[in-house]
Design an enzyme around this catalytic site. Structure first.
Site, short mmCIF file in Angstrom:
data_model
loop_
_atom_site.label_atom_id
_atom_site.label_comp_id
_atom_site.label_asym_id
_atom_site.label_seq_id
_atom_site.Cartn_x
_atom_site.Cartn_y
_atom_site.Cartn_z
CG ASN A 162 58.44 80.25 14.88
OD1 ASN A 162 59.43 79.77 15.41
ND2 ASN A 162 58.02 79.89 13.68
CD GLU A 163 52.26 80.75 20.30
OE1 GLU A 163 52.04 81.94 20.01
OE2 GLU A 163 51.36 79.89 20.37
N PRO A 164 55.31 84.47 20.76
CG PRO A 164 53.76 86.07 21.48
CD PRO A 164 53.85 84.66 20.97
CB THR A 181 48.20 79.77 20.41
OG1 THR A 181 48.94 80.94 20.03
CG2 THR A 181 48.22 78.77 19.26
#
Length: 640
Positions: A162-164, A181
């Site tokens: 769950n990235e920014p 990432t």
């Protein structure tokens, strides 16, 4: 009272944090919490539902769970697992697949029923992913949800993938990976271009439903993101901050990952302190930087209104504190990194005697010497010291394949021009070209290709060291065996590396050793190289008299610099010395423009080096010290 004191210390922290001395102790504690949950559920004939993570963080947890299974009878027969994520697309037998990771690090070693193992499928057709994700969520719900969810944290603040930008109510889905990432994963995939751009991940909303959540983080590389996740405001920019809204979450971290939390980094803001010399220095420098004032202009009101009234009361008047710290910082500055002969050395960082010192600069890679301490290197040689340099590794992994082919082409042309037989070279060129064309990500180079790349870097290192003023006989290429051996041997022994280092030290018998203390190196080589030096010196100090007069200085610069309060020797550089250092760095042509392993910093190494040394000089000047073009900084290692 103890509880009140703890609440005061942790008042900046918005989620419970448990801190252990190291990751081994923390991992064992987590594993035992998992084991207790499994056993408690077994006694009631219930299924334990675990949410599992991959990456480096949980490896020791899984290792302890395996030990508990094999040695203490912990059974996984009643356990169902759901993994957080998987790269997309990827085959389950790929080296980087999380299916393979989980089997190697846990499932193949315990009695879990593989029918109870659930991992997102990286082989799906894209049109089938939405249905798969919905079914993944439904399957979790069919078991009543996850009992215990284990998380790591990425440097972007991602949990799972769950990235920014991820929403707090997000479910399992296909996501696009953040560039940072992918850069962090580049070593596993043999380059960022080989890292999948997408992944399937549980959502933050899915994670939130777990009855208990443990987020793990180890080492100083995670310290800055831990501070944001624990003390920062809830933000889509740092998805881990959403965990602040959960009543079931605990962060379990080691001491290194905790260093930037306010209670450790700025303790005077949360409690009365035991004021050591280094803490006073750190606090005064912090106050000056915060208020953007020179140290000698700080007032009692500045101390009292910024959480430092205890220091002012116990050690004041504050002007005396200011003068003491100002003088301490001033005494770190020296133009004589090898000591100044016939000078009072009581306030200098290095000894005056002996007049000519034997110095050895250990360089983990063939360019760390000139990048990180090139100006000091040059000055030691110019001031007449017997300076040696030891390149600990060949650095051959950091040369582009086409550069190696270009050197073979040169050799062929040179041999032809002098009438020599070129059969071997043309055969080598043909076989190397074929290998490069078929080379897979992370595939080891052939022996010949490694040799060529190593010779390229050796030639560049010799050129840089010569420009810095060294004699050829003082340039040592160690080519420590761990550089290749540790990649193929799981339990590699560093004994040969230590013995080789001891032999060189016994030969040189240095008064000064300069070693890389830049442990933010993303590939770990710097840290391994330092530990080899330290072990070699520790052994020699038991029997060799010369070691008692040998000082060990640590340098940084390729990745980040020492904090001002840490610096014990600051070597100022003139504009001319900065330019000469730059020319020495330029000799490393294979690392110019775009190096194979650039790290997070897009700037070329010479630009990084100059910007960081100029920044150190700027900070000294802002604290009220003299203005210099650049400063290289060092910290003296304290032996027990």
């Amino acid at each position: 009272m103890l509880k009140l004191n703890l609440l005061e210390e942790t008042r900046y922290e918005k989620v419970p944090v448990k801190i252990y001395p190291d990751d081994s102790e923390a991992s064992i504690a987590i594993a035992h919490r998992v084991a207790k949950l499994i056993k408690d559920k077994q006694q009631n004939n219930q299924t334990t539902v675990l949410g599992l993570a991959t990456g480096v963080s949980p490896i020791k947890v899984y290792k302890e769970l395996i030990r508990l299974h094999k040695e203490e009878g912990l059974s996984f027969s009643n356990v169902v697992t759901f993994n957080l994520d998987e790269y997309y697309p990827i085959q389950p037998d790929a080296e980087q697949s999380y299916v393979r990771f989980m089997k190697q690090n846990l499932f193949d070693h315990v009695d879990i029923d593989m029918a109870n193992v659930n991992i997102p499928d990286g082989t799906l057709a894209q049109e089938d992913i939405a249905d798969f994700c919905l079914a993944y969520e439904q399957k979790i719900n069919s078991y009543g949800g996850i009992d215990l969810q284990i998380l790591g944290i990425g440097r972007t603040g991602h949990i799972g993938f769950n990235e920014p930008g991820s929403a707090p109510n997000s479910g399992t889905r296909l996501v696009t990976l953040n560039d940072l990432t992918r850069r962090d994963a580049s070593k596993d995939f043999g380059g960022k271009d080989n890292v999948p751009k997408k992944a399937i991940t549980m959502g933050i909303g899915t994670i939130f439903k777990a009855r208990e959540i443990i987020l793990m983080a180890w080492n100083e590389k995670k310290a800055s993101i831990i501070k944001k996740a624990v003390e920062g405001g809830i933000s889509t920019d740092v998805p881990a901050t959403y965990l602040q809204m959960s009543a079931n979450t605990e962060f379990v971290i080691d001491e290194d990952a905790a260093v930037e939390l306010t209670r450790f980094n700025l303790p005077w803001l949360v409690k009365d302190c035991q004021w050591t010399d280094i803490l006073i220095k750190k606090a005064v420098i912090w106050l000056a930087k915060t208020l953007q004032k020179p140290i000698l202009k700080l007032t009692e009101n500045d101390y009292n209104t910024n959480g430092m009234s205890q220091l002012a009361t116990e050690f004041g008047p504050v002007y005396n504190i200011n003068i003491r710290i100002f003088n301490n910082i001033q005494h770190t500055i020296t133009g004589w990194p090898g000591g100044k002969f016939n000078a009072d050395d009581s306030q200098r960082p290095e000894r005056a005697l002996p007049q000519v010192k034997s110095s050895i600069v250990f360089s983990p890679h063939p360019d760390d010497d000139v990048i990180s301490m090139g100006g000091t290197f040059i000055r030691l040689a110019d001031q007449g010291h017997d300076v040696h340099v030891a390149y600990q590794t060949s650095g051959n992994t950091a040369v582009w394949d086409d550069d190696a082919l270009r050197y073979i082409e040169f050799s062929i042309d040179f041999a032809k021009s002098t009438g020599q037989d070129v059969t071997y070279l043309t055969d080598l060129y043909a076989s190397t070209t074929a290998f490069v064309k078929s080379k897979q990500p992370n595939q080891s180079d052939t022996k010949e290709l490694k040799t060529i790349k190593g010779l390229i870097r050796k030639g560049e290192a010799v050129a840089g060291a010569r420009l810095s003023g060294l004699r050829d006989e003082n340039i040592h290429f160690m080519d420590l065996p761990f550089y290749d051996g540790s990649k193929v041997e799981k339990n590699y022994s560093y004994e040969a590396d230590i013995q080789q280092t001891m032999a060189l030290l016994q030969k040189v018998k240095p008064h000064q050793i300069f070693a890389a203390g830049d442990f933010a190196d993303p590939h770990g080589t710097h840290k391994i190289c330092f530990e080899i030096i330290l072990e070699a010196l520790t052994r020699l100090r038991k029997t060799e008299a010369w070691t008692k007069d040998c000082w060990l200085w640590l340098y940084r610069g390729a990745w980040h610099e020492f904090e001002i309060h840490e610096i014990e020797m600051a070597v100022p550089l003139s504009p001319q010395e900065v330019e000469r250092k730059r020319l020495a760095i330029f000799k490393h042509q294979s690392q110019k423009d775009i190096p194979v392993f650039p790290g997070d910093d897009a700037r070329e190494f010479w630009v990084r080096a100059e910007d960081r040394t100029r920044e150190t000089a700027r900070l000294y000047n802002e604290l009220g010290l003299a203005e210099y073009e650049a400063i290289e900084a060092f910290v003296k290692w304290k032996f027990d």
